[in-house]
Scaffold this motif. Sequence first.
Motif, PDB file in Angstrom:
ATOM      1  N   ARG A 276       0.830  -1.227   0.000  1.00 30.37           N
ATOM      2  CA  ARG A 276       0.000   0.000   0.000  1.00 30.37           C
ATOM      3  C   ARG A 276       0.854   1.263   0.000  1.00 30.37           C
ATOM      4  O   ARG A 276       0.500   2.256  -0.602  1.00 30.37           O
ATOM      5  CB  ARG A 276      -0.884   0.031   1.254  1.00 30.37           C
ATOM      6  N   ASN A 277       2.013   1.198   0.693  1.00 26.20           N
ATOM      7  CA  ASN A 277       2.821   2.409   0.891  1.00 26.20           C
ATOM      8  C   ASN A 277       3.850   2.673  -0.203  1.00 26.20           C
ATOM      9  O   ASN A 277       4.475   3.723  -0.206  1.00 26.20           O
ATOM     10  CB  ASN A 277       3.584   2.321   2.227  1.00 26.20           C
ATOM     11  N   ASN A 278       4.087   1.704  -1.055  1.00 24.96           N
ATOM     12  CA  ASN A 278       5.201   1.855  -2.006  1.00 24.96           C
ATOM     13  C   ASN A 278       4.725   1.821  -3.456  1.00 24.96           C
ATOM     14  O   ASN A 278       4.264   0.780  -3.920  1.00 24.96           O
ATOM     15  CB  ASN A 278       6.227   0.720  -1.812  1.00 24.96           C
ATOM     16  N   PRO A 279       4.902   2.920  -4.179  1.00 23.60           N
ATOM     17  CA  PRO A 279       4.527   2.920  -5.594  1.00 23.60           C
ATOM     18  C   PRO A 279       5.591   2.309  -6.511  1.00 23.60           C
ATOM     19  O   PRO A 279       5.359   2.142  -7.695  1.00 23.60           O
ATOM     20  CB  PRO A 279       4.345   4.408  -5.907  1.00 23.60           C
ATOM     21  N   LEU A 280       6.743   1.991  -5.931  1.00 25.86           N
ATOM     22  CA  LEU A 280       7.816   1.387  -6.740  1.00 25.86           C
ATOM     23  C   LEU A 280       8.121   0.003  -6.175  1.00 25.86           C
ATOM     24  O   LEU A 280       8.566  -0.127  -5.024  1.00 25.86           O
ATOM     25  CB  LEU A 280       9.090   2.226  -6.586  1.00 25.86           C
ATOM     26  N   ILE A 281       7.867  -1.012  -6.971  1.00 26.67           N
ATOM     27  CA  ILE A 281       7.967  -2.382  -6.430  1.00 26.67           C
ATOM     28  C   ILE A 281       8.808  -3.270  -7.334  1.00 26.67           C
ATOM     29  O   ILE A 281       8.655  -3.266  -8.562  1.00 26.67           O
ATOM     30  CB  ILE A 281       6.551  -3.003  -6.291  1.00 26.67           C
TER      31      ILE A 281
ATOM     32  N   GLY B  22      -0.954   3.981 -10.429  1.00 24.54           N
ATOM     33  CA  GLY B  22       0.266   4.540 -11.028  1.00 24.54           C
ATOM     34  C   GLY B  22       1.542   3.862 -10.560  1.00 24.54           C
ATOM     35  O   GLY B  22       2.636   4.343 -10.862  1.00 24.54           O
ATOM     36  N   ALA B  23       1.417   2.742  -9.826  1.00 28.13           N
ATOM     37  CA  ALA B  23       2.617   2.034  -9.355  1.00 28.13           C
ATOM     38  C   ALA B  23       3.462   1.551 -10.542  1.00 28.13           C
ATOM     39  O   ALA B  23       2.927   1.219 -11.605  1.00 28.13           O
ATOM     40  CB  ALA B  23       2.215   0.841  -8.490  1.00 28.13           C
ATOM     41  N   VAL B  24       4.764   1.548 -10.339  1.00 22.81           N
ATOM     42  CA  VAL B  24       5.683   1.020 -11.355  1.00 22.81           C
ATOM     43  C   VAL B  24       6.265  -0.269 -10.786  1.00 22.81           C
ATOM     44  O   VAL B  24       6.864  -0.266  -9.710  1.00 22.81           O
ATOM     45  CB  VAL B  24       6.792   2.055 -11.672  1.00 22.81           C
ATOM     46  N   ILE B  25       6.039  -1.359 -11.506  1.00 22.56           N
ATOM     47  CA  ILE B  25       6.374  -2.676 -10.940  1.00 22.56           C
ATOM     48  C   ILE B  25       7.246  -3.468 -11.905  1.00 22.56           C
ATOM     49  O   ILE B  25       6.942  -3.580 -13.099  1.00 22.56           O
ATOM     50  CB  ILE B  25       5.076  -3.475 -10.650  1.00 22.56           C
ATOM     51  N   SER B  26       8.312  -4.013 -11.366  1.00 23.92           N
ATOM     52  CA  SER B  26       9.202  -4.877 -12.130  1.00 23.92           C
ATOM     53  C   SER B  26       9.136  -6.239 -11.438  1.00 23.92           C
ATOM     54  O   SER B  26       9.387  -6.331 -10.232  1.00 23.92           O
ATOM     55  CB  SER B  26      10.603  -4.258 -12.048  1.00 23.92           C
ATOM     56  N   SER B  27       8.787  -7.279 -12.167  1.00 23.43           N
ATOM     57  CA  SER B  27       8.416  -8.516 -11.479  1.00 23.43           C
ATOM     58  C   SER B  27       9.018  -9.767 -12.111  1.00 23.43           C
ATOM     59  O   SER B  27       8.383 -10.435 -12.934  1.00 23.43           O
ATOM     60  CB  SER B  27       6.881  -8.620 -11.464  1.00 23.43           C
ATOM     61  N   PRO B  28      10.242 -10.138 -11.683  1.00 24.11           N
ATOM     62  CA  PRO B  28      10.806 -11.399 -12.170  1.00 24.11           C
ATOM     63  C   PRO B  28      10.173 -12.625 -11.529  1.00 24.11           C
ATOM     64  O   PRO B  28      10.405 -13.748 -11.965  1.00 24.11           O
ATOM     65  CB  PRO B  28      12.287 -11.287 -11.770  1.00 24.11           C
ATOM     66  N   GLY B  29       9.387 -12.425 -10.473  1.00 23.23           N
ATOM     67  CA  GLY B  29       8.812 -13.568  -9.752  1.00 23.23           C
ATOM     68  C   GLY B  29       7.925 -14.424 -10.645  1.00 23.23           C
ATOM     69  O   GLY B  29       7.165 -13.901 -11.460  1.00 23.23           O
ATOM     70  N   VAL B  30       8.051 -15.728 -10.517  1.00 21.67           N
ATOM     71  CA  VAL B  30       7.139 -16.652 -11.211  1.00 21.67           C
ATOM     72  C   VAL B  30       6.407 -17.487 -10.168  1.00 21.67           C
ATOM     73  O   VAL B  30       6.975 -17.811  -9.131  1.00 21.67           O
ATOM     74  CB  VAL B  30       7.882 -17.587 -12.205  1.00 21.67           C
ATOM     75  N   PRO B  31       5.124 -17.845 -10.415  1.00 26.19           N
ATOM     76  CA  PRO B  31       4.341 -17.463 -11.596  1.00 26.19           C
ATOM     77  C   PRO B  31       3.916 -15.993 -11.542  1.00 26.19           C
ATOM     78  O   PRO B  31       4.143 -15.313 -10.540  1.00 26.19           O
ATOM     79  CB  PRO B  31       3.125 -18.391 -11.513  1.00 26.19           C
ATOM     80  N   TYR B  32       3.264 -15.531 -12.629  1.00 20.85           N
ATOM     81  CA  TYR B  32       2.780 -14.148 -12.729  1.00 20.85           C
ATOM     82  C   TYR B  32       1.908 -13.829 -11.523  1.00 20.85           C
ATOM     83  O   TYR B  32       1.058 -14.619 -11.135  1.00 20.85           O
ATOM     84  CB  TYR B  32       1.986 -14.023 -14.025  1.00 20.85           C
ATOM     85  N   ALA B  33       2.126 -12.640 -10.918  1.00 21.46           N
ATOM     86  CA  ALA B  33       1.575 -12.385  -9.584  1.00 21.46           C
ATOM     87  C   ALA B  33       0.352 -11.469  -9.540  1.00 21.46           C
ATOM     88  O   ALA B  33      -0.153 -11.186  -8.455  1.00 21.46           O
ATOM     89  CB  ALA B  33       2.686 -11.762  -8.725  1.00 21.46           C
ATOM     90  N   PHE B  34      -0.147 -11.002 -10.694  1.00 22.73           N
ATOM     91  CA  PHE B  34      -1.102  -9.900 -10.638  1.00 22.73           C
ATOM     92  C   PHE B  34      -2.485 -10.260 -11.171  1.00 22.73           C
ATOM     93  O   PHE B  34      -2.615 -11.014 -12.136  1.00 22.73           O
ATOM     94  CB  PHE B  34      -0.532  -8.695 -11.400  1.00 22.73           C
ATOM     95  N   ASP B  35      -3.513  -9.686 -10.518  1.00 18.36           N
ATOM     96  CA  ASP B  35      -4.888  -9.864 -11.007  1.00 18.36           C
ATOM     97  C   ASP B  35      -5.274  -8.639 -11.846  1.00 18.36           C
ATOM     98  O   ASP B  35      -4.483  -7.705 -12.020  1.00 18.36           O
ATOM     99  CB  ASP B  35      -5.843 -10.085  -9.821  1.00 18.36           C
TER     100      ASP B  35
END
Length: 285
Positions: free
Chosen positions: A204-209, A225-238
């Motif tokens: 909630r507190n961090n727009p850069l993840i 407006g969050a900017v997210i870079s996500s190498p984690g697998v599997p894909y994490a977002f709804d």
Amino acid sequence: MTRLTADIIKDVPSKISDLDHELEKRIGMNMRDFACYAMDVPANGIDFNGYDVAIVPVTSGKGIIGGFSSSVAAALKTMGMRSFITSSCDVAGISEAFSSGADIIFMADDERFIALNTRTRSFSDNIWSTAKGYVTALRLAEGGLEGKRVLVIGAGRVGTEAVKILRAEGASVDVTDILPHKAEALGSRYDNVRAIRDVEEAIRNNPLILNASPGMIRGDLIQKGAVISSPGVPYAFDEEGERRAKVIIHDVLSLGVAVMAVASICLSLFGIPADSVIAEKGVTL
Ligand code: 2YH
């Protein structure tokens, strides 16, 4: 560390050119130029077509992952590199790669995934290369990280490397892990790094993840407006998370492979002293 599965990587070869275009759209560079940028080398300084790359399937541990070698080959092809998968596995495969004159050998077991440069006896590692690629992508998408605070979700091997690289970029880091002692170990080892227990509050507190965990991230927690870079697998977002975030950079394999390829080359080509590369770039002689 998450082990890739045939299901997770099944679309890599067919979607690789989409990823290349998507990168161009989101961060203004294709995969090859991006990997060079991440490693601080000029894209026109490497003759990608002049390298013969072998990919050796490895049967040890949990064995061969269907589609893994061909996915690595697809990523290398997108970068303009010639590659072949050895017909034998393991040690026989390495000997086949050497006797065929391979300049670089990609191979992975359950612990390590490396690109070994046979010309220079240097190698690059997937963990570090993935962290480097995703921190660089975050920096490009955000327009700089210096003086900013970044939340790293997951204090495993990629997350830990990401924390170190983010610090080197001048960012402050909040780090969280489902196993709090892992985040706390990083928090007490490094200044500018804070271990956070409440992961929901942290999101909630961090727009850069930078997400280097295998868990799902609930969309309603993500800032607009969050900017997210996500190498984690599997894909994490709804869908909610995708709506709220300005950008989510994610792929399951190729970005890490692209940075590995350039990292395995740039030592010899650009004369980077081995010591500084070990310390700063994570590539060892
Ligand atoms: O997925 C993995 C490991 N988790 C290491 C990855 C490091 N980020 N290894 C791939 C194993 C591939 C297999 N041995 C094959 O098909 O050759």
